[in-house]
Design an enzyme around this catalytic site. Structure first.
Site, short mmCIF file in Angstrom:
data_model
loop_
_atom_site.label_atom_id
_atom_site.label_comp_id
_atom_site.label_asym_id
_atom_site.label_seq_id
_atom_site.Cartn_x
_atom_site.Cartn_y
_atom_site.Cartn_z
N MET A 47 -8.95 2.88 8.88
CA MET A 47 -8.35 1.93 8.59
C MET A 47 -7.06 2.27 9.69
SD MET A 47 -6.09 3.14 4.82
CE MET A 47 -7.20 3.07 3.46
N GLY A 48 -6.34 0.11 10.08
CA GLY A 48 -6.10 -0.70 10.92
C GLY A 48 -6.83 -1.77 10.75
N ARG A 49 -6.12 -2.10 9.63
CA ARG A 49 -7.27 -4.05 10.21
C ARG A 49 -6.45 -4.73 11.15
NH1 ARG A 49 -6.56 -6.35 4.39
NH2 ARG A 49 -7.65 -4.96 4.26
N GLU A 81 -10.85 -0.57 10.97
CA GLU A 81 -11.33 -1.28 10.68
C GLU A 81 -11.26 -3.13 10.71
OE1 GLU A 81 -10.34 -1.98 7.09
OE2 GLU A 81 -8.26 -1.00 7.34
N ARG A 99 0.82 -5.54 -5.42
CA ARG A 99 0.99 -6.17 -4.77
C ARG A 99 1.12 -7.36 -5.67
NH1 ARG A 99 -0.46 -4.42 -0.04
NH2 ARG A 99 -2.23 -2.97 0.63
N SER A 123 6.27 -6.28 2.37
CA SER A 123 6.93 -5.63 1.89
C SER A 123 8.30 -6.10 2.28
CB SER A 123 7.35 -4.58 1.54
OG SER A 123 6.22 -3.62 1.15
N ALA A 174 -11.87 12.63 20.66
CA ALA A 174 -12.91 11.48 20.51
C ALA A 174 -13.43 10.50 22.10
CB ALA A 174 -12.96 10.66 20.13
N GLY A 180 0.84 -1.08 -0.14
CA GLY A 180 -0.04 -0.01 0.05
C GLY A 180 1.16 1.35 0.02
N ASP A 197 2.83 -0.55 12.13
CA ASP A 197 2.41 -1.41 12.19
C ASP A 197 4.15 -2.70 11.92
OD1 ASP A 197 1.44 -2.02 9.93
OD2 ASP A 197 -0.52 -3.26 10.23
N VAL A 210 16.59 8.71 -1.34
CA VAL A 210 17.88 6.85 -1.64
C VAL A 210 18.80 7.99 -2.89
CG1 VAL A 210 17.83 5.09 -1.90
CG2 VAL A 210 17.00 5.55 0.23
N ASP A 270 5.16 -4.31 6.56
CA ASP A 270 5.60 -6.10 6.23
C ASP A 270 5.25 -6.89 5.70
OD1 ASP A 270 6.04 -7.54 8.54
OD2 ASP A 270 4.48 -8.35 9.37
N ASP A 306 -0.49 2.41 8.65
CA ASP A 306 -0.64 1.58 9.88
C ASP A 306 0.44 1.68 10.81
OD1 ASP A 306 -3.19 0.74 8.53
OD2 ASP A 306 -2.28 -0.87 7.61
N ARG A 323 -4.83 7.18 3.25
CA ARG A 323 -3.53 7.11 1.72
C ARG A 323 -2.75 8.22 1.48
NH1 ARG A 323 -1.95 2.06 2.72
NH2 ARG A 323 -3.37 0.13 2.84
N THR A 357 4.46 2.62 5.88
CA THR A 357 2.84 1.79 6.19
C THR A 357 2.67 2.86 6.68
OG1 THR A 357 1.42 0.03 6.56
CG2 THR A 357 3.60 0.10 7.61
#
Length: 320
Positions: free
Chosen positions: A170-172, A223, A73, A106, A187, A12, A130, A24, A104, A128, A253, A126
């Site tokens: 997002m956040g699976r 999510e 992907r 990747s 919130a 993603g 994570d 780079v 992760d 996320d 994103r 990413t």
């Protein structure tokens, strides 16, 4: 000393990938190292799609979201035959090491290539946040700020109509975006995969808030914890409150990277190229306790970072 490296973006897309590509490329060129950009991630390796990068080809991208190298992907890459094909292509282009920018999955692809003799380094990218081996991933801060801007606008409507606004983000597998955006926006509640979800408890909290004259509320749902539509249905069925649902989706994103993401992208890029020059390979670049580090792939399995439970508890204390 290597003379040519490759770089690709995979999985993603995340804000910060373009600044990483720029960093780079320009830092490597300054050290006399040529840079080949692989198009469309691991899929591009199999299709043998690449371009030679120079100072100008990475100009005017630091402020752009997404990735100029594109991303995709690639399910075929799980097979060793495909991985060997990728290594053969890299060697045919005289590429001596590959820098991978992604999450992760990747990094796992980079590990596979390293086991076949192609040195790799992973820069974490990413939204996320994570990935093992680092407490921060490129794109996370931008995503949180994107969610925050949306939630602040949604709150205006929730207040005007005296409603409960449920916002799915997002956040699976991890609730970093939900928690940080929830804390920043004030919130009333967040639902994250790391904590058991009790919709009955959520409804009780919302009901108690309304009893104390709080006529609108924000609930942010990762999510991976539960679908926002299920949360809305439960609130409708079990309370007199009027919930609405907003699913933010891919808007999280995109967008120009924040200053933090653009700065860290440059620092991650410098660390990656320096590691290659020093012979330190098959590592993930990470931020640990505000220090840039390079952790061997073999050690990352024990370095997983979760959300801040103190922040989680504090958010709900302050949201009453």
């Amino acid at each position: 000393m290597i003379t040519k490296l490759g770089i690709l973006t995979s999985g993603g897309d995340a804000p910060g990938m373009n600044p990483a590509i720029r960093g780079v490329t320009r830092y490597a060129l300054d050290k006399g190292i040529a840079v080949e950009g692989i198009l469309r991630g691991y899929e591009g390796l199999l299709r043998q799609e690449s371009i030679l990068l120079d100072q100008r080809s990475v100009g005017e991208i630091i402020h752009r979201g997404g990735t100029m190298l594109r991303t995709a992907r690639c399910e075929a890459f799980i097979h060793e035959d495909a991985q060997r094909q990728a290594v053969d292509f890299l060697r045919s282009k005289e590429i001596e090491a590959l820098i991978v920018v992604g999450g992760d999955g990747s990094m796992k692809g980079a590990q596979c290539l390293s086991r076949l003799g192609m040195p790799t380094i992973t820069i974490p990218g990413t939204i996320d946040n994570d990935m093992p081996g680092t407490e921060y991933t490129l794109g996370f801060d931008t995503a949180v700020n994107t969610v925050l801007q949306s939630v602040n606008k949604i709150r205006d409507t929730a207040y005007s109509h005296e409603r409960v606004a449920v916002v799915e983000v997002m956040g699976r597998h991890a609730g970093f975006i939900a928690l940080h955006a929830g804390m920043a926006s004030g919130a009333e509640a967040v639902l994250v995969p790391e904590h058991d979800v009790s919709l009955e408890e959520l409804c009780n909290r919302l009901y108690e808030s309304h009893q104390h004259r709080k006529l609108s509320s924000i609930v942010i749902v990762a999510e991976g914890a539960m679908s926002g539509s299920d949360v809305v249905s439960y609130i409708k069925e079990h309370t007199y409150l009027e919930p609405s649902l907003t699913v933010l989706g891919y808007v999280q994103r995109g967008g120009a990277p924040t200053a933090l993401d653009a700065i860290l992208a440059g620092l991650f890029a410098q660390k990656a190229v320096d590691c290659l020059c020093q012979g330190t390979v098959n590592v993930v670049i990470g931020l640990l306790q505000n220090r840039l580090v390079a952790t061997p792939y073999t050690e990352t399995d024990r370095m997983h970072f979760s959300i801040d439970d103190n922040m989680y508890n504090l958010l709900h204390q302050l949201g009453k």
